[in-house]
Design an enzyme around this catalytic site. Structure first.
Site, PDB file in Angstrom:
ATOM      1  N   GLU A 232       0.807  -1.207   0.000  1.00 45.52           N
ATOM      2  CA  GLU A 232       0.000   0.000   0.000  1.00 45.52           C
ATOM      3  C   GLU A 232       0.848   1.267   0.000  1.00 45.52           C
ATOM      4  O   GLU A 232       0.494   2.247  -0.629  1.00 45.52           O
ATOM      5  CB  GLU A 232      -0.944   0.003   1.200  1.00 45.52           C
ATOM      6  CG  GLU A 232      -2.010   1.052   1.085  1.00 45.52           C
ATOM      7  CD  GLU A 232      -3.235   0.689   1.929  1.00 45.52           C
ATOM      8  OE1 GLU A 232      -4.347   0.814   1.414  1.00 45.52           O
ATOM      9  OE2 GLU A 232      -3.060   0.280   3.091  1.00 45.52           O
ATOM     10  N   ASP A 233       1.961   1.232   0.683  1.00 46.03           N
ATOM     11  CA  ASP A 233       2.702   2.466   0.921  1.00 46.03           C
ATOM     12  C   ASP A 233       4.020   2.602   0.162  1.00 46.03           C
ATOM     13  O   ASP A 233       4.719   3.593   0.328  1.00 46.03           O
ATOM     14  CB  ASP A 233       2.988   2.626   2.434  1.00 46.03           C
ATOM     15  CG  ASP A 233       1.700   2.833   3.222  1.00 46.03           C
ATOM     16  OD1 ASP A 233       0.728   3.307   2.597  1.00 46.03           O
ATOM     17  OD2 ASP A 233       1.673   2.539   4.419  1.00 46.03           O
TER      18      ASP A 233
END
Ligand code: MN
Length: 488
Positions: free
Chosen positions: A74-75
């Site tokens: 996600e990051d």
């Protein structure tokens, strides 16, 4: 938290597994690079913290790897594909599961799933859908939820650094979704910690009120119980009852708050503000210790609870008693064995590291809640991998989760029909059942329900009676005995 510190807590794993975890650490470090969390710490601090919580539950190497990697897709620019390539399908699926659960965003209070006036039905349906997703994720792999718990725990521990508007929402979600789920999985210690972390953000005034009211009292009790502890240690020793541990245990703050609301906010009515917990080697020792306590201190009527022979529905086992103790003060004692204690604190997670204890034969099987199916895995516990395979297969194999139209979860044995569901709701609902719908469609009463069905029971206004031929297809003993009683 450094990687070296994490490794210290992973001594229960094999060297090859530690190597894999080290690889996950380097991978995550490369992926998150200079990324900082909102707290200002390096991002990896969060990943390692989550992994360390899982280590405290003695989870397997795959879960630890997935925890370290859980925020990578996600990051960072690294994808789930790359994780699959480097760490295999299992780790990738865990990370993917956690990432997907991360998208759950709930704004309003919805546990226990009743729409408030402000919410539209669409809002409400979305919320129930969310819950369905969580349950399904859980039924695929329970470790996904455990990683999510560890993630949420650290997020809650660092919540003060989040911007004000988000704090309340995150804390509320913790209180309304995560804590009840932890409860459902028997992870009472985690449940208590999560609630206490969320409490001041969700109910700041009440929290302040409670702190001012109770902190002096807590201190007084702790001091007093230190004395009682010494006296009891002596008594047990002269009676030759082996004692493993005795400690005073303050009630979790939020559960105290909820209890106070039930007792007119009168602190003097709460006897277990600080309880004394006694841990002994065997069940026999538990009863002996209870006898010793009662020999000198008079028990309060109706306050002796034998949860060893009659466990709570979530599987909790212990002996509780409340007595007039030294100087006439009222004190609660809880007496249990090590497996009972660990089970009470960590629930499903505790089962990863039971190796020697044979609690399974001591439990009255027919009385156990579903979570105690776990007990039969005692034999396979030496090998975490094998345990996990069994867990995956067995844990949900024999159970289905279905929903009431209001969104409450009912868990039933697989193969259960609408009549089982009706009796699980209430005896009268079962007795008056004349039809049923699943997901809005009429179904026949002998049709087995499927996981995550929303079931609605059509009841007769008049007194109608169960039919004897229902016995041919109902699955739960509860339905069976009700039907037998009324059709005999
Ligand atoms: Mn995270």
């Amino acid at each position: 938290m450094s990687f070296e510190e994490l490794v210290k807590n992973l001594k229960y794993l094999k060297d090859a597994e530690l190597e894999k975890i080290k690889k996950a650490y380097f991978f995550a470090r490369e992926a998150h690079q200079e990324q900082k969390r909102y707290t200002g710490e390096p991002y990896l601090e969060h990943s390692l913290n989550a992994a360390s919580t899982l280590a405290s539950w003695k989870l397997d190497a795959e879960a630890i790897c997935a925890a370290i990697l859980h925020d990578v897709p996600e990051d960072t620019k690294f994808s789930i594909k790359q994780i699959r390539k480097e760490f295999g399908k299992n780790v990738a699926e865990l990370v993917d599961g956690v990432t997907k659960l991360g998208h759950i965003r709930i704004k309003k209070s919805w546990f226990p799933f009743r729409p408030s006036k402000k919410e539209t039905l669409a809002d409400f349906e979305r919320q129930v859908e969310t819950l369905r997703k969580m349950i399904l994720a859980m039924s695929k792999d329970i470790r996904v939820i455990l990683i999510k718990f560890a993630d949420r725990l650290h997020n809650m521990q660092t919540l003060q650094a989040v911007e004000k508007e988000s704090q309340e929402r995150i804390a509320k979600e913790t209180l309304e979704i995560y804590a009840p789920l932890a409860h459902r999985l028997g992870m009472m210690e985690l449940k208590g910690i999560l609630e206490d972390l969320a409490f001041p953000y969700v109910y700041p005034k009440e929290y302040k009120w409670l702190s001012q009211l109770t902190i002096p009292e807590y201190k007084k009790r702790e001091k007093y119980l230190k004395k009682v502890k010494k006296i009891l240690e002596k008594k047990l020793k002269t009676s030759n009852i082996p004692l493993l541990e005795i400690h005073s245990r303050a009630k979790h703050f939020y559960s105290l708050y909820k209890k106070l609301l039930k007792y007119d906010k009168d602190l003097s009515k709460i006897y277990d503000l600080v309880a004394l917990r006694i841990i002994v080697p065997t069940v026999e020792d538990c009863y002996k210790a209870l006898g010793i306590i009662h020999a000198d201190w008079k028990p309060l009527v109706g306050r002796i609870k034998d949860y060893i022979s009659m466990p709570k529905p979530n599987g909790y086992q212990s002996l509780h008693t409340t007595v007039f103790c030294e100087g006439g003060e009222i004190v609660e004692f809880q007496i249990k064995t090590v497996p009972m204690h660990e089970q009470a604190e960590n629930g499903i997670a505790a089962h990863w590291h039971y190796t020697e204890q044979k609690i399974s034969n001591k439990l009255p099987k027919e009385k156990l809640a579903w979570i105690h199916q776990l007990a039969k895995w005692q034999k396979s516990l030496r090998d975490p991998k094998k345990l996990y395979e069994d867990l995956k297969l067995d844990f949900f194999k024999d159970r289905i989760f279905v929903f009431t139209p209001k969104g409450d979860i009912i868990d039933l044995p697989a193969g259960s029909v609408a009549i089982d569901f009706a009796y699980a709701i209430h005896t009268e609902v079962g007795n008056r059942c004349i039809g049923a719908k699943a997901n809005g469609q009429l179904i026949s009463l002998d049709k087995p329900l499927a996981n995550s069905d929303i079931v609605e029971i059509i009841t007769s206004k008049k007194k109608s009676l169960p039919k004897r031929d229902w016995l041919e297809f109902v699955k739960t003993s509860q339905a069976r005995s009700c039907i037998r009683k009324l059709t005999a």
